[in-house]
Design a protein around this motif. Structure first.
Motif, PDB file in Angstrom:
ATOM      1  N   ALA A 105      11.777   1.612  -8.995  1.00 28.45           N
ATOM      2  CA  ALA A 105      11.657   0.498  -7.773  1.00 28.45           C
ATOM      3  C   ALA A 105      11.841   0.543  -6.967  1.00 28.45           C
ATOM      4  CB  ALA A 105      13.067  -0.244  -9.022  1.00 28.45           C
ATOM      5  N   ILE A 106      12.913   1.738  -6.359  1.00 24.70           N
ATOM      6  CA  ILE A 106      12.619   1.321  -4.644  1.00 24.70           C
ATOM      7  C   ILE A 106      11.725   2.279  -4.423  1.00 24.70           C
ATOM      8  CG2 ILE A 106      14.153   2.729  -2.733  1.00 24.70           C
ATOM      9  CD1 ILE A 106      16.677   3.068  -4.614  1.00 24.70           C
ATOM     10  N   ALA A 107      10.280   2.941  -4.672  1.00 21.48           N
ATOM     11  CA  ALA A 107       9.529   3.681  -4.098  1.00 21.48           C
ATOM     12  C   ALA A 107       7.757   2.584  -4.483  1.00 21.48           C
ATOM     13  CB  ALA A 107       8.963   4.629  -5.042  1.00 21.48           C
ATOM     14  N   ALA A 108       8.187   1.490  -5.547  1.00 18.68           N
ATOM     15  CA  ALA A 108       7.348   0.276  -5.192  1.00 18.68           C
ATOM     16  C   ALA A 108       7.812  -0.299  -3.798  1.00 18.68           C
ATOM     17  CB  ALA A 108       6.834  -0.373  -6.672  1.00 18.68           C
ATOM     18  N   ALA A 109       9.076  -1.163  -4.432  1.00 18.77           N
ATOM     19  CA  ALA A 109       8.829  -1.554  -3.359  1.00 18.77           C
ATOM     20  C   ALA A 109       9.135  -1.127  -2.024  1.00 18.77           C
ATOM     21  CB  ALA A 109      11.176  -2.271  -3.194  1.00 18.77           C
ATOM     22  N   MET A 143       0.626  -1.023  -0.055  1.00 14.99           N
ATOM     23  CA  MET A 143       0.131  -0.225   0.039  1.00 14.99           C
ATOM     24  C   MET A 143       0.967   1.249  -0.145  1.00 14.99           C
ATOM     25  SD  MET A 143      -2.914   1.066   3.062  1.00 14.99           S
ATOM     26  CE  MET A 143      -3.208  -0.680   3.446  1.00 14.99           C
ATOM     27  N   PRO A 144       0.490   1.927  -1.191  1.00 19.23           N
ATOM     28  CA  PRO A 144       2.055   3.092  -0.964  1.00 19.23           C
ATOM     29  C   PRO A 144       1.459   3.888  -0.097  1.00 19.23           C
ATOM     30  CG  PRO A 144       0.185   3.694  -2.855  1.00 19.23           C
ATOM     31  CD  PRO A 144      -0.216   1.978  -1.986  1.00 19.23           C
ATOM     32  N   ASP A 145       2.101   4.836   0.173  1.00 19.90           N
ATOM     33  CA  ASP A 145       2.109   5.839   1.828  1.00 19.90           C
ATOM     34  C   ASP A 145       0.925   7.055   1.525  1.00 19.90           C
ATOM     35  OD1 ASP A 145       4.509   8.365   1.057  1.00 19.90           O
ATOM     36  OD2 ASP A 145       3.592   8.266  -0.294  1.00 19.90           O
ATOM     37  N   THR A 146       0.584   7.394   0.104  1.00 18.89           N
ATOM     38  CA  THR A 146      -0.687   8.123   0.024  1.00 18.89           C
ATOM     39  C   THR A 146      -1.846   7.609   1.182  1.00 18.89           C
ATOM     40  OG1 THR A 146      -1.892   6.991  -1.905  1.00 18.89           O
ATOM     41  CG2 THR A 146      -0.009   8.891  -2.010  1.00 18.89           C
ATOM     42  N   ALA A 147      -2.404   6.431   0.991  1.00 18.33           N
ATOM     43  CA  ALA A 147      -2.798   5.605   1.712  1.00 18.33           C
ATOM     44  C   ALA A 147      -2.938   5.562   3.020  1.00 18.33           C
ATOM     45  CB  ALA A 147      -3.613   3.777   0.875  1.00 18.33           C
ATOM     46  N   ARG A 148      -1.837   5.638   3.529  1.00 23.12           N
ATOM     47  CA  ARG A 148      -1.292   5.589   4.833  1.00 23.12           C
ATOM     48  C   ARG A 148      -2.651   6.463   5.953  1.00 23.12           C
ATOM     49  NH1 ARG A 148       4.626   3.591   5.432  1.00 23.12           N
ATOM     50  NH2 ARG A 148       5.176   2.478   3.566  1.00 23.12           N
ATOM     51  N   LYS A 149      -2.252   6.612   7.330  1.00 22.09           N
ATOM     52  CA  LYS A 149      -2.924   7.346   8.336  1.00 22.09           C
ATOM     53  C   LYS A 149      -2.364   8.523   7.281  1.00 22.09           C
ATOM     54  CE  LYS A 149      -0.983   7.406  12.071  1.00 22.09           C
ATOM     55  NZ  LYS A 149      -0.732   7.143  13.625  1.00 22.09           N
ATOM     56  N   ARG A 150      -3.670   8.866   7.596  1.00 19.24           N
ATOM     57  CA  ARG A 150      -3.576  10.676   7.647  1.00 19.24           C
ATOM     58  C   ARG A 150      -2.908  11.972   8.197  1.00 19.24           C
ATOM     59  NH1 ARG A 150      -4.525  11.754   1.679  1.00 19.24           N
ATOM     60  NH2 ARG A 150      -5.918  10.280   1.553  1.00 19.24           N
ATOM     61  N   GLY A 151      -2.358  13.097   8.129  1.00 22.42           N
ATOM     62  CA  GLY A 151      -0.645  13.810   9.963  1.00 22.42           C
ATOM     63  C   GLY A 151      -0.705  13.351   9.341  1.00 22.42           C
ATOM     64  N   ARG A 152       0.260  14.493  10.067  1.00 29.14           N
ATOM     65  CA  ARG A 152       1.792  14.345  10.017  1.00 29.14           C
ATOM     66  C   ARG A 152       2.609  12.827  11.152  1.00 29.14           C
ATOM     67  NH1 ARG A 152       4.553  19.975  12.222  1.00 29.14           N
ATOM     68  NH2 ARG A 152       3.920  20.332  10.123  1.00 29.14           N
ATOM     69  N   ARG A 164       7.067   0.967  -1.070  1.00 24.49           N
ATOM     70  CA  ARG A 164       5.258   1.119  -0.903  1.00 24.49           C
ATOM     71  C   ARG A 164       5.132   2.372  -0.395  1.00 24.49           C
ATOM     72  NH1 ARG A 164       2.546  -3.979   1.980  1.00 24.49           N
ATOM     73  NH2 ARG A 164       0.721  -2.997   1.759  1.00 24.49           N
ATOM     74  N   VAL A 165       6.066   2.974  -1.394  1.00 26.40           N
ATOM     75  CA  VAL A 165       5.775   4.832  -0.796  1.00 26.40           C
ATOM     76  C   VAL A 165       6.210   5.128  -1.806  1.00 26.40           C
ATOM     77  CG1 VAL A 165       7.302   4.242   1.809  1.00 26.40           C
ATOM     78  CG2 VAL A 165       7.956   4.518  -0.626  1.00 26.40           C
ATOM     79  N   LYS A 171       8.219   8.218  -4.762  1.00 27.26           N
ATOM     80  CA  LYS A 171       9.297   8.783  -5.172  1.00 27.26           C
ATOM     81  C   LYS A 171       9.381   9.751  -4.324  1.00 27.26           C
ATOM     82  CE  LYS A 171      10.937   9.064  -9.481  1.00 27.26           C
ATOM     83  NZ  LYS A 171      10.801   9.592 -10.377  1.00 27.26           N
ATOM     84  N   ARG A 172       7.610  10.853  -4.130  1.00 32.10           N
ATOM     85  CA  ARG A 172       7.902  11.639  -3.526  1.00 32.10           C
ATOM     86  C   ARG A 172       9.144  11.845  -1.718  1.00 32.10           C
ATOM     87  NH1 ARG A 172       3.246  16.701  -3.013  1.00 32.10           N
ATOM     88  NH2 ARG A 172       4.692  18.236  -1.176  1.00 32.10           N
ATOM     89  N   THR A 173       8.602  10.521  -1.381  1.00 34.07           N
ATOM     90  CA  THR A 173       8.694  10.436  -0.109  1.00 34.07           C
ATOM     91  C   THR A 173      10.056   9.765   0.096  1.00 34.07           C
ATOM     92  OG1 THR A 173       5.871   9.384   0.482  1.00 34.07           O
ATOM     93  CG2 THR A 173       8.337   8.675   2.226  1.00 34.07           C
ATOM     94  N   ILE A 174      10.353   9.585  -1.105  1.00 31.63           N
ATOM     95  CA  ILE A 174      12.148   9.066  -1.277  1.00 31.63           C
ATOM     96  C   ILE A 174      13.165  10.044  -1.377  1.00 31.63           C
ATOM     97  CG2 ILE A 174      14.200   7.664  -1.979  1.00 31.63           C
ATOM     98  CD1 ILE A 174      11.775   5.895  -3.308  1.00 31.63           C
ATOM     99  N   TYR A 175      12.768  11.245  -2.280  1.00 28.36           N
ATOM    100  CA  TYR A 175      13.315  12.657  -2.159  1.00 28.36           C
ATOM    101  C   TYR A 175      13.320  13.472  -1.273  1.00 28.36           C
ATOM    102  CZ  TYR A 175      14.289  12.399  -6.894  1.00 28.36           C
ATOM    103  OH  TYR A 175      14.884  11.973  -8.598  1.00 28.36           O
TER     104      TYR A 175
END
Length: 201
Positions: free
Chosen positions: A43-47, A1-10, A49-50, A52-56
């Motif tokens: 590939a890193i983002a998919a593996a 599940m990508p991080d866009t679907a994780r818990k909302r909020g900081r 589950r985040v 690319k913006r999160t990685i940056y």
């Protein structure tokens, strides 16, 4: 599940640390399986589950992700040491860390890329070996960097060369301690090791 679907909020500090570890864990697996050039941020983002913006946001580009994985090895190893731990503890921890599968795999990748990417090799050395040498020097009289470099070379030695070539298995804790003690004895540092363990009177 990508991080866009994780818990909302900081995210909390702990959640941020865990997410960063997830990214690095995924990246290391990919780097070791595919090689440096074949791995993309997608590939890193998919593996992990985040996105690319999160990685940056958390780490940076692909090179920074690779170097962060190298740096994390040292942080994990040296963080477990207390200020009272002496030279032998540091030496055996370095043996156990740098002869382990992930560290050996990352080292192989840098060697393979060093001709094309001398900047990567230089930054790898600064964030990896140089930090271990400094940690050893902190436990030597006068913070002797030259002697620390000599000790570090012995802590790798032929055993590490065999590891890089896939000719030897990673050492266990007992073997790591024995290797460290042999290296210390070769540099006549055993007396200093004992001195660091003796309580002051």
């Amino acid at each position: 599940m990508p991080d866009t679907a994780r818990k909302r909020g900081r995210p909390t500090e702990g959640e941020r640390a865990q997410r960063r570890d997830d990214i690095l864990d995924a990246a290391v697996r990919l780097f070791l399986d595919l090689g440096f050039e074949a791995v993309t941020l997608d590939a890193i983002a998919a593996a992990a589950r985040v996105t690319k913006r999160t990685i940056y946001s958390y780490i940076g580009d692909r090179t920074e992700v690779f170097l962060a994985a190298v740096e994390r090895l040292g942080e994990t190893a040296l963080l477990d040491l207390s200020p009272e731990d002496g030279l032998e503890e540091r030496a055996s921890t370095i043996v156990r860390t740098l002869h382990a599968d992930d560290a050996v795999g990352l080292h192989r990748l840098v060697i393979a890329e060093s001709r094309r990417r001398p900047d990567l090799a230089e930054r790898f050395y600064a964030r990896g070996p140089r930090r271990y040498i400094t940690a050893l020097a902190e436990r030597l009289p006068g913070r002797d960097e030259a002697r620390a470099e000599a000790l570090f070379a012995l802590l790798l030695g032929e055993a590490h060369r065999r590891r890089l070539l896939g000719l030897q298995a990673a050492p266990d804790e007992v073997e790591s301690i024995a290797h460290a003690r042999a290296a210390l004895a070769s540099l006549h540092l055993a007396t200093h090791v004992r001195a660091t363990r003796e309580p002051s009177t």
